[in-house]
Motif scaffolding. Structure first.
Motif, PDB file in Angstrom:
ATOM      1  N   GLU A 173       0.812  -1.224   0.000  1.00  0.00           N
ATOM      2  CA  GLU A 173       0.000   0.000   0.000  1.00  0.00           C
ATOM      3  C   GLU A 173       0.840   1.267   0.000  1.00  0.00           C
ATOM      4  OE1 GLU A 173      -3.264   0.073   2.739  1.00  0.00           O
ATOM      5  OE2 GLU A 173      -3.599   2.213   2.427  1.00  0.00           O
ATOM      6  N   GLN A 191      -1.118  -0.636  -3.978  1.00  0.00           N
ATOM      7  CA  GLN A 191      -2.471  -0.612  -3.420  1.00  0.00           C
ATOM      8  C   GLN A 191      -2.786   0.783  -2.885  1.00  0.00           C
ATOM      9  OE1 GLN A 191      -3.497  -3.921  -0.824  1.00  0.00           O
ATOM     10  NE2 GLN A 191      -4.425  -2.541   0.661  1.00  0.00           N
ATOM     11  N   LYS A 216      -8.824   0.346  -3.718  1.00  0.00           N
ATOM     12  CA  LYS A 216      -9.852  -0.234  -2.854  1.00  0.00           C
ATOM     13  C   LYS A 216     -10.996   0.762  -2.653  1.00  0.00           C
ATOM     14  CE  LYS A 216      -8.292  -3.601   0.006  1.00  0.00           C
ATOM     15  NZ  LYS A 216      -7.764  -4.119   1.296  1.00  0.00           N
ATOM     16  N   ASP A 278     -11.806  -8.379  -1.643  1.00  0.00           N
ATOM     17  CA  ASP A 278     -11.018  -8.644  -0.439  1.00  0.00           C
ATOM     18  C   ASP A 278     -11.976  -9.182   0.624  1.00  0.00           C
ATOM     19  OD1 ASP A 278      -9.854  -8.440   2.061  1.00  0.00           O
ATOM     20  OD2 ASP A 278      -9.173  -6.382   1.820  1.00  0.00           O
ATOM     21  N   HIS A 281     -10.933  -8.130   4.776  1.00  0.00           N
ATOM     22  CA  HIS A 281     -11.461  -6.916   5.416  1.00  0.00           C
ATOM     23  C   HIS A 281     -12.981  -6.901   5.333  1.00  0.00           C
ATOM     24  CE1 HIS A 281      -7.227  -5.945   4.823  1.00  0.00           C
ATOM     25  NE2 HIS A 281      -7.367  -5.198   5.895  1.00  0.00           N
ATOM     26  N   GLU A 307      -5.881 -12.173   3.367  1.00  0.00           N
ATOM     27  CA  GLU A 307      -4.830 -12.033   4.385  1.00  0.00           C
ATOM     28  C   GLU A 307      -4.547 -13.385   5.050  1.00  0.00           C
ATOM     29  OE1 GLU A 307      -4.967  -7.295   5.342  1.00  0.00           O
ATOM     30  OE2 GLU A 307      -5.737  -8.618   6.902  1.00  0.00           O
TER      31      GLU A 307
HETATM   32  C1  PEP Z   1      -5.165  -3.740   4.007  1.00  0.00           C
HETATM   33  O1  PEP Z   1      -5.279  -4.218   2.863  1.00  0.00           O
HETATM   34  O2  PEP Z   1      -4.457  -4.220   4.894  1.00  0.00           O
HETATM   35  C2  PEP Z   1      -5.993  -2.564   4.357  1.00  0.00           C
HETATM   36  C3  PEP Z   1      -5.619  -1.682   5.285  1.00  0.00           C
HETATM   37  O3  PEP Z   1      -7.124  -2.548   3.655  1.00  0.00           O
HETATM   38  P1  PEP Z   1      -8.302  -1.455   3.611  1.00  0.00           P
HETATM   39  O4  PEP Z   1      -7.675  -0.233   3.029  1.00  0.00           O
HETATM   40  O5  PEP Z   1      -9.318  -2.094   2.713  1.00  0.00           O
HETATM   41  O6  PEP Z   1      -8.798  -1.251   5.024  1.00  0.00           O
END
Ligand code: PEP
Ligand code: MN
Length: 362
Positions: A173, A191, A216, A278, A281, A307
């Motif tokens: 990220e 990300q 996301k 995902d 989450h 994850e």
């Molecule tokens: C992550 O992918 O660990 C994460 C923080 O996702 P999100 O931004 O969807 O909360």
């Protein structure tokens, strides 16, 4: 003038009996904003059809202009991400892995990169279970400033080593537009997290690159807002955008999160971009992840982000929703079977699926 059939336009319904001087004034004002206006008649009243660059008009309070009864925008504001015809789906390449257009991709790994040995072990494990890309956060957007924020640059080094050892491309990220160059040395897919879907400086910066971006959905965002966020990247000239549904906030739901699977067919109808899910989450509890992962494939997701942690109870972030390496391994062949059914039994081309088929934020 030739214009694409799907170009958005604007219809303005004028008040009945409006004097021609008022009509002229409205028309002049619209044309001074760079649009082309034609007057249409029908059922005793006038309409103005407005074409050209109507996007800036979306933010004007047209309905309160004197003489305007109402304004109707026809067509979507997200032009670059919109589907042009019913058969169009784009592909995004991440190294030698392709997302979209019938391919199915699994991204797996821990929420955050922790110590090196564990991270390398997890990378090797998910690779042998059939993951196509390895994920791990180096810079973590935590709800609390006191929670683990990620290992930062040290984590980027560990991720580079994970790629060397496993051959898997890296997903991590990015939060800060100033980090694009640095992170692109490690990340094969950058990300943009849920909290940063509205970080327009970051989106614009990524739009100026050709780096693949995993965007996301903001956890309180509509499909429209999600697509417009993607539009920031696409309109800058970067076509390499993958969308990711990750659950939306709902006070009535378990752990306040609902995985919005209905948005998958909706996005597939509205955009040509690859769409992944995902379920981690979107579940917030590991026991719910396999069921929702399978459901996501069944509704047409182009891939999943899952994850995985070998000691979830010790994880520094999102341990509660992490699958164990064993659970992940068992899930992959099931996902493969479902994808084959959904894709009409077509051969799954990418390797991996063929051979084998802590702290908490919301
Ligand atoms: C992550 O992918 O660990 C994460 C923080 O996702 P999100 O931004 O969807 O909360
Ligand atoms: Mn996480």
């Amino acid at each position: 003038m030739d214009r694409p059939v799907d170009a958005p336009s604007l219809l303005i319904v004028l008040e009945a009996g409006l004097a021609s001087t008022f009509r002229r004034r409205i028309r002049d004002r619209l044309e001074s904003l760079g649009t082309q206006v034609s007057v249409l008649d029908g059922q005793g009243r006038n309409y103005l059809q407005v074409e050209g660059d109507i996007e800036p008009l979306r933010t004007l309070a047209l309905d309160s202009w004197k003489g305007v009864e109402k304004s109707v925008f026809i067509g979507e504001a997200h032009r670059h991400g919109s589907r042009v015809d019913s058969g169009t789906h784009s592909r995004v390449s991440v190294g030698d892995v392709t997302l979209g257009a019938g391919e199915f991709v699994i991204i797996a790994g821990p929420c955050a990169v922790e110590e090196e040995e564990r991270t390398l072990r997890l990378a090797a494990s998910v690779a042998s279970s059939g993951a196509h890309l390895f994920r791990g956060g180096a810079f973590k957007p935590r709800t609390s400033p006191y929670a683990f924020q990620g290992l930062g640059d040290k984590a980027l080094q560990i991720l580079s080593r994970a790629r060397e050892e496993t051959g898997l491309g890296i997903v991590t990220e990015i939060m800060d537009p100033r980090d694009v160059e640095k992170m692109s040395e490690t990340a094969d897919l950058l990300q943009v997290g849920s909290r940063n879907m509205h970080n327009y400086s970051l989106l614009k910066e990524l739009g100026m690159t050709r780096l693949p971006v995993l965007l996301k959905r903001g956890f309180s965002s509509t499909a429209e807002e999600f697509l417009l966020a993607a539009e920031y990247i696409l309109s800058g000239g970067n076509p390499n955008v993958i969308l990711c549904e990750r659950g939306i906030r709902c006070a009535a739901a378990s752990r306040q999160v609902v995985l919005d699977l209905g948005i998958i067919p909706e996005l597939k109808k509205k955009t040509h971009l690859p769409v992944i899910v995902d379920p981690s989450h979107g579940s917030a509890e590991s026991y719910r992840v396999p069921a929702l992962a399978k459901a996501a494939v069944a509704v047409g997701a182009d891939g999943l982000l899952v994850e995985v942690h070998d000691q979830p109870e010790e994880a520094l972030s999102d341990g509660r929703q992490a699958l164990s390496p064993e659970e992940f391994k068992n899930l992959v062949p099931e996902l493969k079977s479902i994808h084959q059914i959904v894709s009409g039994g077509q051969h799954v081309k990418q390797e991996g699926l063929i051979s084998a088929p802590g702290g908490e934020d919301i």
